[in-house]
Design an enzyme around this catalytic site. Structure first.
Site, PDB file in Angstrom:
ATOM      1  N   TYR A 161      -1.533   0.133  10.621  1.00 55.66           N
ATOM      2  CA  TYR A 161      -1.761  -0.335   9.249  1.00 55.66           C
ATOM      3  C   TYR A 161      -0.602   0.093   8.353  1.00 55.66           C
ATOM      4  O   TYR A 161      -0.029  -0.721   7.618  1.00 55.66           O
ATOM      5  CB  TYR A 161      -3.077   0.210   8.690  1.00 55.66           C
ATOM      6  CG  TYR A 161      -3.267  -0.150   7.231  1.00 55.66           C
ATOM      7  CD1 TYR A 161      -3.515  -1.465   6.855  1.00 55.66           C
ATOM      8  CD2 TYR A 161      -3.151   0.812   6.239  1.00 55.66           C
ATOM      9  CE1 TYR A 161      -3.657  -1.804   5.517  1.00 55.66           C
ATOM     10  CE2 TYR A 161      -3.293   0.481   4.898  1.00 55.66           C
ATOM     11  CZ  TYR A 161      -3.554  -0.831   4.545  1.00 55.66           C
ATOM     12  OH  TYR A 161      -3.674  -1.167   3.212  1.00 55.66           O
ATOM     13  N   SER A 202       0.858  -1.188   0.000  1.00 61.48           N
ATOM     14  CA  SER A 202       0.000   0.000   0.000  1.00 61.48           C
ATOM     15  C   SER A 202       0.888   1.230   0.000  1.00 61.48           C
ATOM     16  O   SER A 202       2.016   1.200   0.512  1.00 61.48           O
ATOM     17  CB  SER A 202      -0.888   0.020   1.250  1.00 61.48           C
ATOM     18  OG  SER A 202      -1.548   1.266   1.396  1.00 61.48           O
TER      19      SER A 202
END
Length: 250
Positions: free
Chosen positions: A148, A135
């Site tokens: 995250y 990501s």
């Protein structure tokens, strides 16, 4: 015919990747927690799709399922480590500790466990390709991204370190780092079923789709064997970099 293993195959990126690879002539092993959904996909895709039901957080279940694959599904040419999730968007001081642990168990421990079981097979035959779904959160911090983003930074560095370890072999490793992507359950899970809140993330934006990411995965694997794309960062045209925040007094 190449054989691919795709984790998190029941929805979003994983489902799109499975469909794209199957359409391109691959055989696909799809993994996920939702057994009924995997059985539906198996009926839809036919004999070129093998469902394996397990939770990516359950290391023992991963080992049991992978070591008991049918003989004709033993040789993996492409591993797509797609399974992952984000939980919550609170600041670190207000975050739920169990949410942090779940993200670490899924995005890091699950990914490295799958890799640990499949990589020796690739090394033994000196061929294969590992594509990790990271990501942009692994490179660019944002409020609420705390753990995250940390897990995706791990995925980025783990991918590069795999490349270092595999020097001298024919095994390739790539990291795909998407930005804003819609058409998945990502935000619905992050906001724990608050679908209205999840929908607002993608409101009035032409976001990257799961099919876009699936096409990139296929392209990466279809490059000549001597070409390795280390990492590829993907954003919708509508998304770019935020100004550096300044907290002012008063």
């Amino acid at each position: 015919m190449k054989t691919a293993l795709v984790t998190g195959a029941t929805s979003g990126f994983g489902l799109a990747i499975c469909k794209t690879l199957l359409q391109a002539g691959y055989r696909v092993i799809g993994t996920g927690r939702r057994g009924e959904r995997l059985e539906e996909l198996s009926a839809q895709f036919g004999e070129q799709f093998l469902p394996l039901v397990f939770d990516i957080q359950d290391i023992n279940a991963i080992e049991k399922q992978l070591t008991n694959r049918p003989s004709q599904w033993q040789s993996i040419d492409l591993l797509v480590n797609n399974a992952g999730l984000a939980l919550g968007l609170e600041s670190a001081d207000k975050a739920n500790l169990n949410d942090w642990f779940t993200m670490i168990d899924t995005n890091i421990k699950g990914l490295v466990a799958i890799t640990h079981f499949i990589l020796p097979e690739m090394v033994a035959k000196n061929s294969g390709h590992i594509i990790n779904i990271g990501s942009i959160a692994g490179s660019y911090p944002y409020p609420g991204g705390n753990v995250y983003g940390g897990t995706k930074a791990f995925v980025k560095q783990f991918s590069l370190n795999l490349r270092a370890d595999l020097a001298g072999t024919a095994i390739r490793v790539s990291n795909v780092e998407p930005g804003l992507c819609g058409g998945t359950e990502f935000s619905n899970i992050r906001f724990k079923g608050d679908n209205d809140k999840a929908a607002k993330v993608y409101e009035n934006v032409q976001y990257v789709s799961p099919e876009d990411i699936a096409n990139i995965v296929l392209w990466l694997n279809q490059q000549p064997p001597h070409v390795n794309i280390n990492r590829i960062e993907v954003m919708p045209t509508a998304q770019t970099f935020s100004p550096l925040a300044v907290a002012r007094e008063g």
